[in-house]
Design a protein around this motif. Structure first.
Motif, mmCIF file in Angstrom:
data_model
loop_
_atom_site.group_PDB
_atom_site.id
_atom_site.type_symbol
_atom_site.label_atom_id
_atom_site.label_comp_id
_atom_site.label_asym_id
_atom_site.label_seq_id
_atom_site.Cartn_x
_atom_site.Cartn_y
_atom_site.Cartn_z
ATOM 1 N N GLN A 9 71.412 74.673 54.024
ATOM 2 C CA GLN A 9 71.608 73.631 53.024
ATOM 3 C C GLN A 9 72.883 73.889 52.231
ATOM 4 O O GLN A 9 73.571 72.947 51.831
ATOM 5 C CB GLN A 9 70.399 73.596 52.086
ATOM 6 N N PHE A 89 78.183 66.938 57.219
ATOM 7 C CA PHE A 89 77.021 66.317 57.838
ATOM 8 C C PHE A 89 77.189 66.299 59.351
ATOM 9 O O PHE A 89 78.232 65.862 59.853
ATOM 10 C CB PHE A 89 76.855 64.865 57.370
ATOM 11 N N PHE A 101 71.990 60.838 60.530
ATOM 12 C CA PHE A 101 72.631 62.000 59.928
ATOM 13 C C PHE A 101 71.644 63.133 59.652
ATOM 14 O O PHE A 101 70.450 62.908 59.438
ATOM 15 C CB PHE A 101 73.287 61.604 58.600
ATOM 16 N N GLY A 102 72.179 64.358 59.637
ATOM 17 C CA GLY A 102 71.441 65.496 59.126
ATOM 18 C C GLY A 102 71.441 65.481 57.607
ATOM 19 O O GLY A 102 72.020 64.584 56.979
ATOM 20 N N THR A 103 70.810 66.487 57.015
ATOM 21 C CA THR A 103 70.628 66.498 55.564
ATOM 22 C C THR A 103 71.834 67.040 54.802
ATOM 23 O O THR A 103 71.861 66.978 53.583
ATOM 24 C CB THR A 103 69.391 67.314 55.188
ATOM 25 N N TYR B 35 73.815 52.764 53.929
ATOM 26 C CA TYR B 35 73.121 54.038 53.833
ATOM 27 C C TYR B 35 72.862 54.356 52.359
ATOM 28 O O TYR B 35 73.590 53.897 51.481
ATOM 29 C CB TYR B 35 73.985 55.174 54.401
ATOM 30 N N GLN B 37 72.372 57.917 49.915
ATOM 31 C CA GLN B 37 72.562 59.371 49.933
ATOM 32 C C GLN B 37 71.815 59.991 48.768
ATOM 33 O O GLN B 37 72.036 59.616 47.606
ATOM 34 C CB GLN B 37 74.042 59.748 49.850
ATOM 35 N N GLY B 40 69.207 66.655 49.390
ATOM 36 C CA GLY B 40 68.131 67.133 50.239
ATOM 37 C C GLY B 40 67.751 66.199 51.366
ATOM 38 O O GLY B 40 66.985 66.584 52.262
ATOM 39 N N HIS B 41 68.260 64.978 51.328
ATOM 40 C CA HIS B 41 67.933 63.992 52.372
ATOM 41 C C HIS B 41 69.156 63.549 53.176
ATOM 42 O O HIS B 41 69.019 62.898 54.204
ATOM 43 C CB HIS B 41 67.275 62.759 51.761
ATOM 44 N N GLY B 42 70.320 63.895 52.713
ATOM 45 C CA GLY B 42 71.518 63.488 53.418
ATOM 46 C C GLY B 42 71.736 61.988 53.324
ATOM 47 O O GLY B 42 71.434 61.357 52.315
ATOM 48 N N LEU B 43 72.237 61.424 54.396
ATOM 49 C CA LEU B 43 72.486 59.985 54.471
ATOM 50 C C LEU B 43 71.394 59.350 55.317
ATOM 51 O O LEU B 43 71.183 59.740 56.465
ATOM 52 C CB LEU B 43 73.847 59.721 55.123
ATOM 53 N N LEU B 45 69.824 55.695 56.838
ATOM 54 C CA LEU B 45 70.168 54.314 57.145
ATOM 55 C C LEU B 45 69.129 53.357 56.586
ATOM 56 O O LEU B 45 67.923 53.508 56.831
ATOM 57 C CB LEU B 45 70.275 54.144 58.663
#
Lengths: 111, 114
Positions: A9, A89, A101-103, B35, B37, B40-43, B45
């Protein structure tokens, strides 16, 4: 359910060191694997991408390694610089019009 | 610069009010995406569009609707905003017809729901 799992992270690296970020996926329909870089207050921007028929792709100090059998791919930043400090990302697409996408990994490079 | 403009860039609103975010592009790209943001969750959709009046759901579409009445504009609407929709919202365009994983993003719209 996270379709693309990213770790770590956060990452702290000294200037000149190697930064490594890892991602894993489950969906075998994925056939493009891009990496995005995001600076604070800005939108993400494409950094480098790879297809699964290639095991490694290098652009300058940035290298993607791809392991199709393990369904894993990683970003290596060689000779990391303070200017590389950003959020990275990984992502995956294929079979649909979506990009998943990843986190994200927050990278800090200290002088 | 991919010619993407998001508006408003910042908005504070109250729970239960409707909110519309606008994404405007100048290069006639067919595909547009919204998206959100979150730490902890990123992007994630929300919705995307593959042409005028053609839209589809993403991973987190509940509570959101979209409209695309002309090529250059893609609107994201929160019919009744909730605190869980506090986030930074990014619009993106896909420059080609094939999905190569390349998107160009706008600067983002920061929404706070009190």
């Amino acid at each position: 359910q996270q379709q693309v799992k990213q770790s770590p992270q956060s990452l702290i690296v000294q200037k000149g060191g190697i930064s490594i970020i890892n991602c894993a996926y489950e969906n075998t329909a994925f056939d493009y694997f891009p990496w995005y870089q995001q600076f604070p207050g800005k939108g993400p921007a494409l950094l480098i991408a790879i297809r699964p028929d290639v095991s490694e792709k290098k652009e300058g100090r940035f290298t993607i390694s791809f392991n199709k059998s393990a369904k894993q791919f990683s970003l290596h930043i060689m000779d990391s610089q303070p200017g590389d400090s950003a959020t990275y990302f990984c992502a995956a697409s294929g079979g649909t019009d979506k990009l998943i996408f990843g986190t994200g990994t927050r990278l800090q490079v200290f002088p | 610069d991919a010619g993407i403009t998001q508006s408003p860039r910042h908005k504070v609103t109250e729970t239960g009010t409707p909110v519309t975010l606008r994404c405007h592009q100048t290069e006639n790209h067919r595909y547009m995406y919204w998206y959100r943001q979150d730490p902890g969750h990123g992007l994630r959709l929300i919705h995307y569009s593959y042409g005028v009046k053609d839209t589809d759901k993403g991973e987190v579409s509940d509570g959101y609707s979209v409209s695309r009445s002309k090529t250059e504009d893609f609107l994201l609407t929160l019919e009744s905003a909730t605190s869980s929709q506090t986030s930074v919202y990014f619009c993106a365009i896909r420059p080609g017809l094939a999905n190569t994983g390349e998107l160009f993003f706008g600067e983002g719209s920061r929404l706070t729901v009190l």
